[in-house]
Design an enzyme around this catalytic site. Structure first.
Site, short mmCIF file in Angstrom:
data_model
loop_
_atom_site.label_atom_id
_atom_site.label_comp_id
_atom_site.label_asym_id
_atom_site.label_seq_id
_atom_site.Cartn_x
_atom_site.Cartn_y
_atom_site.Cartn_z
N PHE A 147 35.07 -31.42 -28.44
CA PHE A 147 35.16 -30.05 -28.95
C PHE A 147 36.00 -29.94 -30.22
O PHE A 147 36.22 -28.84 -30.74
CB PHE A 147 35.72 -29.11 -27.87
CG PHE A 147 37.07 -29.50 -27.33
CD1 PHE A 147 38.24 -29.21 -28.01
CD2 PHE A 147 37.18 -30.15 -26.10
CE1 PHE A 147 39.48 -29.57 -27.51
CE2 PHE A 147 38.42 -30.51 -25.58
CZ PHE A 147 39.58 -30.22 -26.30
N GLU A 176 55.45 -28.56 -32.98
CA GLU A 176 54.59 -27.49 -33.49
C GLU A 176 55.39 -26.46 -34.31
O GLU A 176 54.91 -25.96 -35.32
CB GLU A 176 53.87 -26.80 -32.34
CG GLU A 176 52.81 -27.71 -31.70
CD GLU A 176 52.13 -27.09 -30.49
OE1 GLU A 176 51.25 -27.76 -29.93
OE2 GLU A 176 52.46 -25.94 -30.12
N LYS A 179 44.96 -16.31 -32.67
CA LYS A 179 43.84 -17.00 -33.32
C LYS A 179 42.95 -16.01 -34.08
O LYS A 179 43.07 -14.79 -33.91
CB LYS A 179 43.05 -17.78 -32.25
CG LYS A 179 43.88 -18.91 -31.59
CD LYS A 179 43.03 -19.75 -30.62
CE LYS A 179 43.84 -20.86 -29.99
NZ LYS A 179 43.01 -21.73 -29.09
N ASN A 181 39.51 -18.05 -27.96
CA ASN A 181 40.33 -17.67 -26.80
C ASN A 181 41.68 -17.05 -27.16
O ASN A 181 42.63 -17.14 -26.40
CB ASN A 181 40.45 -18.84 -25.80
CG ASN A 181 41.19 -20.03 -26.38
OD1 ASN A 181 41.60 -20.01 -27.52
ND2 ASN A 181 41.37 -21.05 -25.56
N THR A 226 42.85 -21.50 -20.25
CA THR A 226 42.16 -21.82 -21.52
C THR A 226 40.80 -21.13 -21.61
O THR A 226 40.44 -20.57 -22.65
CB THR A 226 41.96 -23.35 -21.62
OG1 THR A 226 43.23 -23.98 -21.44
CG2 THR A 226 41.37 -23.75 -22.95
N ARG A 254 44.28 -13.75 -22.50
CA ARG A 254 42.92 -14.28 -22.63
C ARG A 254 41.92 -13.49 -21.79
O ARG A 254 40.79 -13.26 -22.21
CB ARG A 254 42.90 -15.77 -22.30
CG ARG A 254 43.46 -16.61 -23.46
CD ARG A 254 43.73 -18.03 -23.07
NE ARG A 254 43.93 -18.90 -24.24
CZ ARG A 254 44.47 -20.11 -24.16
NH1 ARG A 254 44.86 -20.60 -22.99
NH2 ARG A 254 44.64 -20.85 -25.25
N HIS A 284 47.13 -19.42 -28.94
CA HIS A 284 47.63 -20.78 -28.67
C HIS A 284 49.07 -20.66 -28.21
O HIS A 284 49.82 -19.81 -28.71
CB HIS A 284 47.59 -21.65 -29.93
CG HIS A 284 48.46 -22.88 -29.79
ND1 HIS A 284 48.01 -24.01 -29.16
CD2 HIS A 284 49.75 -23.11 -30.13
CE1 HIS A 284 49.01 -24.90 -29.14
NE2 HIS A 284 50.07 -24.37 -29.72
N TYR A 306 46.03 -29.81 -34.41
CA TYR A 306 45.35 -30.16 -33.15
C TYR A 306 45.02 -31.65 -33.09
O TYR A 306 44.09 -32.05 -32.38
CB TYR A 306 44.08 -29.32 -32.99
CG TYR A 306 44.32 -27.94 -32.40
CD1 TYR A 306 44.87 -27.78 -31.12
CD2 TYR A 306 43.99 -26.77 -33.09
CE1 TYR A 306 45.08 -26.53 -30.56
CE2 TYR A 306 44.20 -25.51 -32.53
CZ TYR A 306 44.74 -25.40 -31.27
OH TYR A 306 44.94 -24.16 -30.70
N ARG A 309 52.76 -19.35 -21.66
CA ARG A 309 51.50 -19.87 -21.08
C ARG A 309 51.01 -18.94 -19.96
O ARG A 309 49.81 -18.73 -19.80
CB ARG A 309 51.71 -21.28 -20.55
CG ARG A 309 52.10 -22.32 -21.59
CD ARG A 309 50.99 -22.78 -22.48
NE ARG A 309 49.87 -23.33 -21.77
CZ ARG A 309 48.87 -24.00 -22.37
NH1 ARG A 309 48.90 -24.21 -23.68
NH2 ARG A 309 47.86 -24.45 -21.68
#
Ligand code: RTP
Ligand code: MG
Length: 141
Positions: A59, A128, A11, A114, A93, A104, A117, A51, A87
């Site tokens: 949010f 995706e 990100k 964060n 998150t 993270r 993704h 998203y 993950r």
């Protein structure tokens, strides 16, 4: 265990911190291969579409504003159990809740900024990956 592909995004916060290479090293050390990659500065429409599952959430606007605040690095990772493995490497998150040693925990500042993704299931991974890459842009290795 099955060989899977998953969609990963570094990100804008992590790109700005100049830690693309450190994050790629973690993927490689965990046995995940980068089989497609490109840098992009997402448009609002692209980020909203990506998203879309969250569009009713409070949010959503903050998430989209953040995702278009600077360039991102988008990649497809391939390997055994790649979706869950990525993950695990990412951590929770909210970086305050992320286990020590996760991406993270080490690189993220807040639940909005964060760092990364990662797809959360085989169905979302397929959607995706196709959102950002044509099949000719993903390389068997
Ligand atoms: P991602 O999709 O970015 O990999 O993150 P995730 O699966 O861990 O979390 P998800 O529930 O899919 O949420 C997507 C992104 O929205 C932001 N978020 N903010 N303020 C909040 O309560 C909240 N919840 C989620 C986060 O930036 C999260 O990465
Ligand atoms: Mg998610």
């Amino acid at each position: 265990m099955a060989i899977e592909r998953t969609l990963s995004i570094i990100k804008p916060d992590a790109v700005a911190k100049n830690v693309i290479g450190q994050i790629y090293s973690r993927f490689e050390a965990a046995g995940l291969k980068v089989v497609a990659a490109r840098m992009a500065h997402l448009s609002r429409a692209e980020a909203e579409g990506f998203y879309a599952v969250h569009k009713a959430r409070p949010f959503f606007k903050d998430l989209v504003d953040f995702m278009i605040s600077g360039p991102v690095m988008i990649q497809v990772l391939e390997g055994e159990n790649a979706i869950a493995k990525n993950r695990e490497l990412m951590g929770a998150t909210n970086p305050k809740e992320a286990a020590a040693g996760t991406i993270r925990a080490d690189f993220a500042d807040s639940i909005d900024a964060n760092a990364v993704h990662g797809s959360d299931a085989p169905e979302t991974a397929a959607v995706e990956i196709a959102y950002f890459f044509r099949s000719s842009q993903v390389f068997a290795r």
